[in-house]
Write a protein that holds these residues in place. Structure first.
Motif, mmCIF file in Angstrom:
data_model
loop_
_atom_site.group_PDB
_atom_site.id
_atom_site.type_symbol
_atom_site.label_atom_id
_atom_site.label_comp_id
_atom_site.label_asym_id
_atom_site.label_seq_id
_atom_site.Cartn_x
_atom_site.Cartn_y
_atom_site.Cartn_z
ATOM 1 N N GLN A 198 -1.280 -1.921 -2.673
ATOM 2 C CA GLN A 198 -2.423 -2.115 -1.800
ATOM 3 C C GLN A 198 -3.041 -0.780 -1.409
ATOM 4 O O GLN A 198 -2.355 0.226 -1.293
ATOM 5 C CB GLN A 198 -2.001 -2.848 -0.526
ATOM 6 C CG GLN A 198 -1.453 -4.242 -0.763
ATOM 7 C CD GLN A 198 -0.852 -4.792 0.496
ATOM 8 O OE1 GLN A 198 -1.556 -5.321 1.346
ATOM 9 N NE2 GLN A 198 0.455 -4.673 0.639
ATOM 10 N N SER A 199 -4.328 -0.793 -1.200
ATOM 11 C CA SER A 199 -5.022 0.401 -0.734
ATOM 12 C C SER A 199 -4.733 0.615 0.743
ATOM 13 O O SER A 199 -4.461 -0.327 1.490
ATOM 14 C CB SER A 199 -6.533 0.255 -0.948
ATOM 15 O OG SER A 199 -6.831 0.076 -2.313
ATOM 16 N N TYR A 200 -4.787 1.877 1.169
ATOM 17 C CA TYR A 200 -4.531 2.211 2.570
ATOM 18 C C TYR A 200 -5.470 1.421 3.481
ATOM 19 O O TYR A 200 -6.669 1.332 3.235
ATOM 20 C CB TYR A 200 -4.742 3.705 2.804
ATOM 21 C CG TYR A 200 -4.473 4.133 4.232
ATOM 22 C CD1 TYR A 200 -3.170 4.313 4.673
ATOM 23 C CD2 TYR A 200 -5.522 4.329 5.135
ATOM 24 C CE1 TYR A 200 -2.916 4.695 5.979
ATOM 25 C CE2 TYR A 200 -5.268 4.705 6.438
ATOM 26 C CZ TYR A 200 -3.959 4.885 6.861
ATOM 27 O OH TYR A 200 -3.708 5.245 8.154
ATOM 28 N N GLY A 201 -4.908 0.837 4.521
ATOM 29 C CA GLY A 201 -5.704 0.096 5.486
ATOM 30 C C GLY A 201 -5.694 -1.404 5.279
ATOM 31 O O GLY A 201 -6.081 -2.148 6.174
ATOM 32 N N GLN A 202 -5.242 -1.865 4.091
ATOM 33 C CA GLN A 202 -5.110 -3.295 3.903
ATOM 34 C C GLN A 202 -3.995 -3.827 4.788
ATOM 35 O O GLN A 202 -3.091 -3.098 5.182
ATOM 36 C CB GLN A 202 -4.844 -3.618 2.431
ATOM 37 C CG GLN A 202 -6.047 -3.415 1.521
ATOM 38 C CD GLN A 202 -5.761 -3.830 0.091
ATOM 39 O OE1 GLN A 202 -5.511 -2.981 -0.760
ATOM 40 N NE2 GLN A 202 -5.776 -5.131 -0.182
ATOM 41 N N ARG A 203 -4.027 -5.131 5.062
ATOM 42 C CA ARG A 203 -3.173 -5.723 6.084
ATOM 43 C C ARG A 203 -1.693 -5.428 5.895
ATOM 44 O O ARG A 203 -0.969 -5.197 6.852
ATOM 45 C CB ARG A 203 -3.403 -7.239 6.121
ATOM 46 C CG ARG A 203 -2.689 -7.929 7.263
ATOM 47 C CD ARG A 203 -3.311 -9.275 7.553
ATOM 48 N NE ARG A 203 -2.853 -10.304 6.650
ATOM 49 C CZ ARG A 203 -2.259 -11.424 7.035
ATOM 50 N NH1 ARG A 203 -2.026 -11.643 8.313
ATOM 51 N NH2 ARG A 203 -1.906 -12.343 6.169
ATOM 52 N N GLN A 204 -1.210 -5.425 4.665
ATOM 53 C CA GLN A 204 0.219 -5.231 4.409
ATOM 54 C C GLN A 204 0.539 -3.888 3.755
ATOM 55 O O GLN A 204 1.673 -3.650 3.362
ATOM 56 C CB GLN A 204 0.730 -6.361 3.482
ATOM 57 C CG GLN A 204 0.358 -7.765 3.904
ATOM 58 C CD GLN A 204 1.152 -8.257 5.098
ATOM 59 O OE1 GLN A 204 2.001 -7.532 5.626
ATOM 60 N NE2 GLN A 204 0.894 -9.473 5.534
ATOM 61 N N SER A 205 -0.457 -2.998 3.642
ATOM 62 C CA SER A 205 -0.262 -1.770 2.855
ATOM 63 C C SER A 205 0.846 -0.880 3.417
ATOM 64 O O SER A 205 1.552 -0.201 2.660
ATOM 65 C CB SER A 205 -1.569 -0.985 2.774
ATOM 66 O OG SER A 205 -1.998 -0.561 4.055
ATOM 67 N N ASP A 257 -0.100 -14.153 1.864
ATOM 68 C CA ASP A 257 -1.030 -13.304 1.109
ATOM 69 C C ASP A 257 -0.666 -13.179 -0.372
ATOM 70 O O ASP A 257 -1.550 -13.033 -1.219
ATOM 71 C CB ASP A 257 -1.075 -11.902 1.725
ATOM 72 C CG ASP A 257 -1.746 -11.886 3.089
ATOM 73 O OD1 ASP A 257 -2.373 -12.894 3.449
ATOM 74 O OD2 ASP A 257 -1.632 -10.862 3.789
ATOM 75 N N TYR A 314 0.749 -6.868 -4.010
ATOM 76 C CA TYR A 314 1.526 -6.498 -2.823
ATOM 77 C C TYR A 314 1.954 -5.032 -2.874
ATOM 78 O O TYR A 314 1.818 -4.286 -1.891
ATOM 79 C CB TYR A 314 2.761 -7.394 -2.724
ATOM 80 C CG TYR A 314 3.701 -7.049 -1.585
ATOM 81 C CD1 TYR A 314 3.224 -6.824 -0.297
ATOM 82 C CD2 TYR A 314 5.078 -6.961 -1.800
ATOM 83 C CE1 TYR A 314 4.090 -6.513 0.742
ATOM 84 C CE2 TYR A 314 5.950 -6.657 -0.776
ATOM 85 C CZ TYR A 314 5.454 -6.431 0.497
ATOM 86 O OH TYR A 314 6.318 -6.113 1.522
#
Length: 226
Positions: A106-113, A88, A103
């Motif tokens: 990231q906003s809450y809920g993104q894959r790596q947040s 990513d 990285y």
């Protein structure tokens, strides 16, 4: 293991974490087959938020349960990602300033947040509203501290081999030496990230997670600096 026993075992281990009222029954079932089991509440669980019962709901004080929690430096953890993070955001060694920011922020809920936003507070407490970066409510830190004090042993990943050996000695059994691991990287976290603004942002965003780790080091079985 008969089919009935297998079903009994699957039922007891499928529940993660164990509910308070089921802890004793599950111990009796699992102990028939194993001396130790592990339950993972790591990145996948946090990302999917797929455990409804909080870890604190287990009866960690049950007299027949010996529990172990391993703690890790939050910045070390977020720098330890492999394939999915590199896919990513590029490999750490060649990651650009823009990729580092993507990285880190990231906003809450993104894959790596979850990996860069108070990971330990999140998985330990699983409380609504955790976590909001540097604005995370200290109530979540207090809940995580209270939970860690309920475990029989707390070990620090920084000197995990020494901790495991000390725990096995305390419990009266011999533990075979683990595989020799390569030495830790010598660069500082700041040097590995390479950008002052990203590093400072991550330190501020994970302030309470870092505070939790520094506090937890005081209650670990082995003090890594000794």
């Amino acid at each position: 293991m008969t089919s009935d026993n297998a079903e009994e075992y699957r039922t007891s281990t499928k529940q993660k974490p164990w509910k308070y009222e089921d802890t004793g029954r599950n111990i009796q079932i699992v102990r028939k087959y194993f001396k130790f089991i592990s339950q993972e509440f790591g990145a996948r669980s946090v990302a999917r938020n797929n455990y409804v019962t909080r870890i604190s709901s287990t009866n960690w004080e049950h007299p027949k349960l010996v529990s172990v929690m391993i703690v890790r430096d939050p910045i070390s953890r977020l720098l330890s990602g492999g394939g999915s993070i590199n896919m990513d955001f590029g490999n750490e060694e060649t990651r650009t300033h823009e990729q580092w920011w993507a990285y880190a922020n990231q906003s809450y809920g993104q894959r790596q947040s979850h990996k860069t936003n108070n990971f330990n507070l999140h998985f330990l407490t699983n409380q609504t509203g955790c976590c909001q970066g540097k604005s995370t409510d200290p109530i979540h830190l207090e809940a995580a501290m209270a939970l860690l004090q309920r475990f029989t042993y707390v070990l620090d990943q920084e000197c995990l081999e020494r901790g495991m050996q000390a725990m096995s000695k305390d419990l009266g059994f011999k533990l075979s030496p683990g595989r020799r691991k390569p030495p830790n990287r010598q660069e500082s976290y700041r040097e590995r990230i390479g950008y002052d603004d990203v590093y400072q942002f991550l330190m501020e965003r994970n302030k309470l997670d870092i505070e939790l780790y520094q506090w937890a080091k005081q209650i670990t079985l082995v003090k890594c600096n000794n």
